[in-house]
Write a protein that holds these residues in place. Structure first.
Motif, short mmCIF file in Angstrom:
data_model
loop_
_atom_site.label_atom_id
_atom_site.label_comp_id
_atom_site.label_asym_id
_atom_site.label_seq_id
_atom_site.Cartn_x
_atom_site.Cartn_y
_atom_site.Cartn_z
N UNK A 33 1.06 -0.75 -0.30
CA UNK A 33 0.27 0.12 0.12
C UNK A 33 0.82 1.57 -0.15
N UNK A 34 0.42 2.48 -0.95
CA UNK A 34 1.10 3.14 -0.61
C UNK A 34 0.38 4.12 -0.87
N UNK A 35 1.13 5.88 -0.14
CA UNK A 35 0.60 6.94 0.27
C UNK A 35 1.27 7.81 -1.13
N UNK A 36 0.17 8.08 -1.46
CA UNK A 36 0.52 9.56 -3.23
C UNK A 36 -0.12 10.17 -2.81
N UNK A 37 0.78 11.11 -2.66
CA UNK A 37 0.35 13.26 -2.78
C UNK A 37 0.50 13.48 -4.00
N UNK A 38 -0.55 14.44 -4.46
CA UNK A 38 -0.69 15.18 -5.28
C UNK A 38 0.00 16.17 -4.82
N UNK A 39 0.89 17.25 -5.30
CA UNK A 39 0.99 18.40 -5.31
C UNK A 39 1.40 19.36 -6.47
N UNK A 40 -0.51 20.29 -7.24
CA UNK A 40 -0.26 20.23 -8.84
C UNK A 40 0.52 19.33 -9.45
N UNK A 41 1.45 19.56 -10.92
CA UNK A 41 1.74 18.64 -11.05
C UNK A 41 2.84 17.36 -10.99
N UNK A 104 5.33 11.29 -13.71
CA UNK A 104 4.20 11.42 -14.50
C UNK A 104 4.82 11.22 -15.98
N UNK A 105 3.77 10.33 -16.94
CA UNK A 105 4.29 10.26 -18.28
C UNK A 105 3.18 10.60 -19.06
N UNK A 106 2.45 11.41 -19.46
CA UNK A 106 1.28 11.58 -20.43
C UNK A 106 0.54 11.97 -19.63
N UNK A 107 0.68 12.19 -18.12
CA UNK A 107 -0.92 12.17 -18.12
C UNK A 107 -1.08 11.13 -16.86
N UNK A 108 -0.35 10.12 -16.76
CA UNK A 108 -0.81 8.84 -16.44
C UNK A 108 0.87 8.31 -15.20
N UNK A 109 0.30 7.69 -13.55
CA UNK A 109 1.33 8.23 -12.47
C UNK A 109 1.79 6.92 -12.44
N UNK A 110 3.45 7.07 -12.83
CA UNK A 110 4.27 5.38 -12.69
C UNK A 110 4.90 5.09 -11.76
N UNK A 111 5.35 3.73 -11.58
CA UNK A 111 6.00 3.59 -10.82
C UNK A 111 7.73 4.26 -11.82
N UNK A 112 8.69 5.17 -10.92
CA UNK A 112 10.05 5.26 -11.52
C UNK A 112 10.60 3.97 -12.11
#
Length: 124
Positions: A33-41, A104-112
């Motif tokens: 389980x991940x905590x995912x936080x968005x701050x702008x882009x 973030x690539x093409x609007x998709x959030x991915x694991x680096x």
């Protein structure tokens, strides 16, 4: 078969700016389980495990309290800065959440696609 990093976790637009949510991700050591936080882009992520007692930080499934730039653990009130995951208050002061690098690539959030050894430190 696709690598875990090749599959998107979600779309950036699915995340509410300024809020954190829980997402499940397949990491090298298994599903977490991940905590995912968005701050702008920008998007940051940490394992959803408090370093104090090893419990999840969410108050309700997938819901997190963010107050004055800190993410607050539901179990014992530890406060972690949202910019780097360092504990600045509570029983694990000076410790930090384990960061999970995202892109973030093409609007998709991915694991680096960084090596698994980079799962400590900051992401974003």
């Amino acid at each position: 078969m696709d690598s875990p990093a090749a599959r998107p976790l979600c779309r950036l637009d699915d995340l509410v700016d300024g809020e954190a949510t829980a997402l499940d991700a397949l990491l090298p050591d298994g599903e977490e389980s991940l905590i995912v936080l968005r701050q702008g882009d920008a998007v940051r992520a940490w394992l959803n495990i408090c370093p104090h007692a090893g419990r999840r930080l969410d108050w309700a499934p997938g819901k997190f309290l963010i107050s004055r730039g800190t993410l607050v653990c539901a179990a014992h009130g530890a406060s972690f800065r949202t910019d780097d995951g360092e504990c600045v208050g509570g029983p694990c002061r000076g410790d930090r959440l384990r960061a999970v690098p995202l892109s973030v690539e093409n609007g998709e959030v991915r694991l680096a696609t960084e090596p698994a050894a980079r799962l400590s430190g900051t992401a974003g």
